[in-house]
Scaffold this motif. Sequence first.
Motif, PDB file in Angstrom:
ATOM      1  N   LYS A 104       0.869  -1.008  -0.492  1.00 51.62           N
ATOM      2  CA  LYS A 104      -0.003   0.089   0.282  1.00 51.62           C
ATOM      3  C   LYS A 104       0.828   0.735   0.253  1.00 51.62           C
ATOM      4  O   LYS A 104       0.226   1.859  -0.664  1.00 51.62           O
ATOM      5  N   ARG A 105       1.788   1.122   0.545  1.00 55.42           N
ATOM      6  CA  ARG A 105       2.671   2.036   1.217  1.00 55.42           C
ATOM      7  C   ARG A 105       3.517   2.319  -0.615  1.00 55.42           C
ATOM      8  O   ARG A 105       3.742   4.017  -0.664  1.00 55.42           O
ATOM      9  N   VAL A 106       4.126   1.870  -0.930  1.00 50.21           N
ATOM     10  CA  VAL A 106       4.970   1.579  -2.439  1.00 50.21           C
ATOM     11  C   VAL A 106       4.077   1.800  -3.825  1.00 50.21           C
ATOM     12  O   VAL A 106       4.607   2.169  -4.059  1.00 50.21           O
ATOM     13  N   LYS A 107       2.903   1.596  -3.527  1.00 47.88           N
ATOM     14  CA  LYS A 107       2.332   1.168  -4.530  1.00 47.88           C
ATOM     15  C   LYS A 107       2.293   0.053  -5.440  1.00 47.88           C
ATOM     16  O   LYS A 107       2.505   0.444  -6.641  1.00 47.88           O
ATOM     17  N   ALA A 108       2.791  -0.995  -4.624  1.00 45.81           N
ATOM     18  CA  ALA A 108       3.565  -2.343  -5.395  1.00 45.81           C
ATOM     19  C   ALA A 108       1.867  -2.995  -5.875  1.00 45.81           C
ATOM     20  O   ALA A 108       1.452  -3.254  -4.773  1.00 45.81           O
ATOM     21  N   THR A 109       2.394  -3.908  -7.085  1.00 45.79           N
ATOM     22  CA  THR A 109       1.564  -5.501  -6.987  1.00 45.79           C
ATOM     23  C   THR A 109       1.892  -6.295  -5.839  1.00 45.79           C
ATOM     24  O   THR A 109       3.684  -6.301  -5.563  1.00 45.79           O
ATOM     25  N   ILE A 110       1.129  -6.566  -5.570  1.00 51.80           N
ATOM     26  CA  ILE A 110       1.404  -8.390  -4.743  1.00 51.80           C
ATOM     27  C   ILE A 110       0.467  -9.084  -4.861  1.00 51.80           C
ATOM     28  O   ILE A 110      -0.284  -9.427  -4.634  1.00 51.80           O
ATOM     29  N   MET A 111       1.412 -10.479  -4.206  1.00 49.96           N
ATOM     30  CA  MET A 111       0.903 -11.571  -5.011  1.00 49.96           C
ATOM     31  C   MET A 111       0.942 -12.850  -3.979  1.00 49.96           C
ATOM     32  O   MET A 111       1.934 -12.673  -2.946  1.00 49.96           O
ATOM     33  N   GLN A 112       0.028 -13.157  -3.484  1.00 47.20           N
ATOM     34  CA  GLN A 112       0.220 -14.279  -2.387  1.00 47.20           C
ATOM     35  C   GLN A 112       0.245 -15.182  -2.642  1.00 47.20           C
ATOM     36  O   GLN A 112      -0.302 -15.838  -3.593  1.00 47.20           O
ATOM     37  N   ALA A 113       1.065 -16.150  -1.959  1.00 46.92           N
ATOM     38  CA  ALA A 113       1.127 -17.983  -2.297  1.00 46.92           C
ATOM     39  C   ALA A 113       0.230 -18.408  -1.452  1.00 46.92           C
ATOM     40  O   ALA A 113       1.078 -19.056  -0.107  1.00 46.92           O
ATOM     41  N   SER A 114      -0.927 -18.434  -1.628  1.00 43.45           N
ATOM     42  CA  SER A 114      -2.117 -18.878  -1.488  1.00 43.45           C
ATOM     43  C   SER A 114      -1.971 -20.866  -1.113  1.00 43.45           C
ATOM     44  O   SER A 114      -0.681 -21.085  -2.332  1.00 43.45           O
ATOM     45  N   THR A 115      -2.813 -21.702  -1.202  1.00 44.82           N
ATOM     46  CA  THR A 115      -1.965 -23.124  -1.384  1.00 44.82           C
ATOM     47  C   THR A 115      -3.193 -24.124  -1.371  1.00 44.82           C
ATOM     48  O   THR A 115      -4.904 -23.356  -1.111  1.00 44.82           O
ATOM     49  N   SER A 116      -3.691 -25.074  -2.164  1.00 39.11           N
ATOM     50  CA  SER A 116      -4.889 -25.437  -2.516  1.00 39.11           C
ATOM     51  C   SER A 116      -5.299 -26.059  -0.873  1.00 39.11           C
ATOM     52  O   SER A 116      -7.063 -27.181  -1.095  1.00 39.11           O
ATOM     53  N   GLU A 117      -4.555 -26.270   0.444  1.00 43.22           N
ATOM     54  CA  GLU A 117      -5.319 -27.023   1.908  1.00 43.22           C
ATOM     55  C   GLU A 117      -5.619 -25.869   2.496  1.00 43.22           C
ATOM     56  O   GLU A 117      -6.507 -26.289   3.831  1.00 43.22           O
ATOM     57  N   ILE A 118      -6.483 -24.515   1.490  1.00 47.14           N
ATOM     58  CA  ILE A 118      -7.332 -24.010   2.120  1.00 47.14           C
ATOM     59  C   ILE A 118      -9.142 -24.435   2.365  1.00 47.14           C
ATOM     60  O   ILE A 118     -10.018 -24.757   1.937  1.00 47.14           O
ATOM     61  N   TYR A 119      -8.717 -25.403   0.812  1.00 45.06           N
ATOM     62  CA  TYR A 119      -9.590 -26.202   0.627  1.00 45.06           C
ATOM     63  C   TYR A 119      -9.932 -27.200   1.760  1.00 45.06           C
ATOM     64  O   TYR A 119     -11.108 -28.140   1.819  1.00 45.06           O
ATOM     65  N   LYS A 167      -2.531 -10.042  -6.594  1.00 48.07           N
ATOM     66  CA  LYS A 167      -3.281 -11.023  -7.022  1.00 48.07           C
ATOM     67  C   LYS A 167      -2.717 -12.892  -6.114  1.00 48.07           C
ATOM     68  O   LYS A 167      -1.646 -12.512  -5.211  1.00 48.07           O
ATOM     69  N   VAL A 168      -3.827 -13.617  -6.022  1.00 45.23           N
ATOM     70  CA  VAL A 168      -3.943 -14.593  -4.867  1.00 45.23           C
ATOM     71  C   VAL A 168      -3.744 -15.777  -6.296  1.00 45.23           C
ATOM     72  O   VAL A 168      -4.715 -15.489  -6.291  1.00 45.23           O
ATOM     73  N   VAL A 169      -3.078 -16.595  -5.900  1.00 41.89           N
ATOM     74  CA  VAL A 169      -2.544 -17.805  -6.109  1.00 41.89           C
ATOM     75  C   VAL A 169      -2.934 -19.366  -5.305  1.00 41.89           C
ATOM     76  O   VAL A 169      -1.881 -18.825  -4.213  1.00 41.89           O
ATOM     77  N   ARG A 170      -3.322 -20.039  -5.569  1.00 42.53           N
ATOM     78  CA  ARG A 170      -3.643 -21.084  -4.075  1.00 42.53           C
ATOM     79  C   ARG A 170      -2.732 -22.035  -5.633  1.00 42.53           C
ATOM     80  O   ARG A 170      -3.027 -23.224  -6.058  1.00 42.53           O
ATOM     81  N   ILE A 171      -2.295 -22.645  -5.045  1.00 45.26           N
ATOM     82  CA  ILE A 171      -0.513 -23.468  -5.489  1.00 45.26           C
ATOM     83  C   ILE A 171      -1.029 -25.129  -4.833  1.00 45.26           C
ATOM     84  O   ILE A 171      -1.249 -25.204  -3.151  1.00 45.26           O
TER      85      ILE A 171
END
Length: 312
Positions: A104-119, A167-171
């Motif tokens: 938020k401070r630097v106005k960057a794009t950010i990707m979260q490495a989420s997981t299949s375990e959320i299922y 960006k949220v990816v579920r690995i």
Amino acid sequence: MKKNLVTGGSGFLGSHLCRRLLDRGDEVLCVDNFFTGDKSNILDLIGNPRFELLRHDVTFPLYVEVDEIYNLACPASPLHYQFDPVQTTKTSVHGAINMLGLAKRVKATIMQASTSEIYGDPEMHPQAEYYWGKVNPIGPRSCYDEGKRCAETLFFDYHRQHGLDIKVVRIFNTYGPGMHPGDGRVMSNFIVQALRGENITIYGDGTQSRSFCYVDDMVEAFLLMMQTGKGFTGPINLGNPEEFTVVELAEKVLAVTGSTSRLVYKRLPDDDPRQRCPDISLARERLGWKPNVDLDEGLRETVRYFRKILSC
């Protein structure tokens, strides 16, 4: 030239990502507290003038100037994330808050490495992104599963509340050279046991299914996801939709290694999912992506890596 921050950058996926970002001419700030990451994964990068290594725990704020953030910091195998479950939850939740605040401070794009375990232990098969999952909130795996679910919540709330480009990816299960031989995951366990001539340990009856994505394919998907523009947030499943039982994987490992190890069966751990396979329709549509490396080819490369590090 972009300035990229990769948290968990000395880990398995993180080190491969750092290498790819450097290969395309970018600058990389690799951040890791080395709880599960290993400096040996990124030793070949340290002399690169566009690479910087910083020992830091993402549960504490970080003040740097970057264009893109890949948030991969979190132990990802049950053996590691259950060692200190409170810290695992803090890494997912406090780490997400700190990295989102930085973005938020630097106005960057950010990707979260989420997981299949959320299922969790899914009632939908294969799993699609609109499925909310079936997760035990108080079990031994909850520190990881619920930590990652909460991190996704934070990402989307920052997006809605602050207009952050997320960006949220579920690995799903990923493997390849650079895996830790003692991480306790099924792929590394089987290969190490086979190369050492030990019994192959199968938990449960071995009919539970998994899908396995080669690391190069996964990192390619990360880069494509970052290029989708501000209108697309995910979440998006990333993995190989080809499904194998645990016994089938063991038999393939025995064939590739030439091992005479025997299969032995033990009790299935609590909350271990019976089926895990991604629906990657969205990744095909929005990223134009699908895995290119099949399991036989990927296994040969991974076994070659483990032979080298184990001197087998």
